[in-house]
Design a protein around this motif. Structure first.
Motif, PDB file in Angstrom:
ATOM      1  N   PRO A 288     105.623  10.397 -17.904  1.00 22.39           N
ATOM      2  CA  PRO A 288     106.015  10.714 -16.531  1.00 22.39           C
ATOM      3  C   PRO A 288     107.499  10.473 -16.255  1.00 22.39           C
ATOM      4  CG  PRO A 288     104.851   8.640 -16.557  1.00 22.39           C
ATOM      5  CD  PRO A 288     104.783   9.200 -17.960  1.00 22.39           C
ATOM      6  N   TYR A 289     108.177   9.799 -17.170  1.00 20.87           N
ATOM      7  CA  TYR A 289     109.627   9.638 -17.035  1.00 20.87           C
ATOM      8  C   TYR A 289     110.267  11.019 -17.011  1.00 20.87           C
ATOM      9  CZ  TYR A 289     114.344   7.810 -17.921  1.00 20.87           C
ATOM     10  OH  TYR A 289     115.680   7.484 -17.825  1.00 20.87           O
ATOM     11  N   TYR A 290     109.669  11.942 -17.774  1.00 21.63           N
ATOM     12  CA  TYR A 290     110.189  13.318 -17.852  1.00 21.63           C
ATOM     13  C   TYR A 290     109.424  14.283 -16.960  1.00 21.63           C
ATOM     14  CZ  TYR A 290     112.518  11.319 -21.873  1.00 21.63           C
ATOM     15  OH  TYR A 290     113.265  10.511 -22.681  1.00 21.63           O
ATOM     16  N   THR A 291     108.089  14.081 -16.819  1.00 18.36           N
ATOM     17  CA  THR A 291     107.276  15.031 -16.050  1.00 18.36           C
ATOM     18  C   THR A 291     107.190  14.671 -14.575  1.00 18.36           C
ATOM     19  OG1 THR A 291     105.186  13.832 -16.331  1.00 18.36           O
ATOM     20  CG2 THR A 291     105.810  15.409 -18.088  1.00 18.36           C
ATOM     21  N   GLY A 292     107.323  13.378 -14.251  1.00 17.10           N
ATOM     22  CA  GLY A 292     107.190  12.929 -12.866  1.00 17.10           C
ATOM     23  C   GLY A 292     105.748  12.822 -12.397  1.00 17.10           C
ATOM     24  N   ASN A 293     104.788  13.151 -13.255  1.00 16.31           N
ATOM     25  CA  ASN A 293     103.391  13.172 -12.844  1.00 16.31           C
ATOM     26  C   ASN A 293     102.707  11.823 -13.095  1.00 16.31           C
ATOM     27  OD1 ASN A 293     100.851  13.861 -12.046  1.00 16.31           O
ATOM     28  ND2 ASN A 293     100.795  15.789 -13.167  1.00 16.31           N
ATOM     29  N   PHE A 294     103.084  10.837 -12.339  1.00 13.65           N
ATOM     30  CA  PHE A 294     102.544   9.487 -12.488  1.00 13.65           C
ATOM     31  C   PHE A 294     101.067   9.421 -12.115  1.00 13.65           C
ATOM     32  CE2 PHE A 294     107.060   8.781 -12.490  1.00 13.65           C
ATOM     33  CZ  PHE A 294     107.221   7.741 -13.391  1.00 13.65           C
ATOM     34  N   ASP A 295     100.631  10.254 -11.149  1.00 11.51           N
ATOM     35  CA  ASP A 295      99.223  10.233 -10.740  1.00 11.51           C
ATOM     36  C   ASP A 295      98.306  10.702 -11.867  1.00 11.51           C
ATOM     37  OD1 ASP A 295      99.629   9.241  -8.123  1.00 11.51           O
ATOM     38  OD2 ASP A 295     100.181  11.245  -7.431  1.00 11.51           O
ATOM     39  N   PHE A 296      98.685  11.772 -12.562  1.00  7.99           N
ATOM     40  CA  PHE A 296      97.876  12.259 -13.676  1.00  7.99           C
ATOM     41  C   PHE A 296      97.842  11.229 -14.803  1.00  7.99           C
ATOM     42  CE2 PHE A 296      97.556  14.746 -17.706  1.00  7.99           C
ATOM     43  CZ  PHE A 296      96.209  15.075 -17.584  1.00  7.99           C
ATOM     44  N   VAL A 297      98.982  10.621 -15.086  1.00 10.51           N
ATOM     45  CA  VAL A 297      99.036   9.595 -16.128  1.00 10.51           C
ATOM     46  C   VAL A 297      98.140   8.419 -15.739  1.00 10.51           C
ATOM     47  CG1 VAL A 297     100.535   7.922 -17.308  1.00 10.51           C
ATOM     48  CG2 VAL A 297     101.267  10.305 -17.026  1.00 10.51           C
ATOM     49  N   TYR A 298      98.157   8.037 -14.471  1.00 10.52           N
ATOM     50  CA  TYR A 298      97.270   6.958 -14.016  1.00 10.52           C
ATOM     51  C   TYR A 298      95.811   7.319 -14.263  1.00 10.52           C
ATOM     52  CZ  TYR A 298      94.769   3.587 -11.295  1.00 10.52           C
ATOM     53  OH  TYR A 298      93.886   2.607 -10.925  1.00 10.52           O
ATOM     54  N   GLU A 299      95.436   8.548 -13.952  1.00  6.94           N
ATOM     55  CA  GLU A 299      94.057   9.007 -14.174  1.00  6.94           C
ATOM     56  C   GLU A 299      93.663   8.849 -15.648  1.00  6.94           C
ATOM     57  OE1 GLU A 299      92.156  13.383 -14.436  1.00  6.94           O
ATOM     58  OE2 GLU A 299      93.188  12.959 -12.543  1.00  6.94           O
ATOM     59  N   LEU A 300      94.537   9.269 -16.550  1.00  2.04           N
ATOM     60  CA  LEU A 300      94.275   9.129 -17.985  1.00  2.04           C
ATOM     61  C   LEU A 300      94.191   7.657 -18.384  1.00  2.04           C
ATOM     62  CD1 LEU A 300      96.671  11.822 -19.519  1.00  2.04           C
ATOM     63  CD2 LEU A 300      94.178  11.980 -19.251  1.00  2.04           C
ATOM     64  N   VAL A 301      95.138   6.878 -17.885  1.00  4.03           N
ATOM     65  CA  VAL A 301      95.197   5.455 -18.232  1.00  4.03           C
ATOM     66  C   VAL A 301      93.939   4.731 -17.756  1.00  4.03           C
ATOM     67  CG1 VAL A 301      96.399   3.299 -17.639  1.00  4.03           C
ATOM     68  CG2 VAL A 301      97.695   5.275 -18.460  1.00  4.03           C
TER      69      VAL A 301
END
Length: 169
Positions: free
Chosen positions: A138-151
């Protein structure tokens, strides 16, 4: 002898994905009442952000979900981490390759215990049905919410595995 599991999450700079996974896993471990049995840490393969707190986007998404990141600061993965941790979970294939090189691990399945369950693995291997190889950065994509979902999903799967390995499932 007390059973204990130590988990290390690894990403590139240790400010976005791996600290998010560390915080979420700590939260899940606490909810499961396993604070004494499971320890969690994170590190990066690079040294650009040493000593810095998690990225603002990571902090925001963790705050939205009521998850603490207090006291977390970026550090770099070290060669002796291999001996200190039972599970070393890399957020993408590049991190996985870099960590295995640092640890001196050759082929796909060698090293102590890697045949039954790999000590060094990719985060997305915990969720094969997702069809993704890497957790997007997300540093590059900005999609922290999607990363949170995966995490969140991956940490639940890993905690289930850890509990099973410790005989707590």
């Amino acid at each position: 002898m007390e059973k204990k599991a130590r988990i290390l999450f690894v990403c590139l700079g240790n400010i976005c994905r791996s600290p998010m996974a560390e915080a979420v896993m700590r939260h899940e471990v606490a909810k499961a009442g396993l604070n004494g049995a499971v320890e969690v840490d994170s590190a990066g393969t690079g040294d650009w952000h040493l000593g810095k707190p998690p990225h603002e986007g990571t902090r925001q998404v963790l705050e939205q979900h009521g998850i603490s990141y207090e006291g977390m600061a970026a550090r770099q993965v070290k060669r002796n981490d291999y001996d200190q941790f039972h599970y070393i979970v890399c957020m993408d294939g590049k991190n996985y390759g870099d960590v295995r090189k640092l640890f001196g691990i050759g082929g796909v399945h060698d090293g102590a215990g890697e045949k039954a369950w790999p000590k060094v693995l990719t985060f997305m291997s915990l969720m094969p049905d997702r069809g993704l190889e890497d957790v997007p950065d997300p540093y590059y994509t900005g999609n922290f919410d999607f990363v949170y979902e995966l995490v969140e999903e991956g940490c639940e799967a890993l905690l289930h595995k850890v509990k099973s390995d410790l005989g707590l499932a």
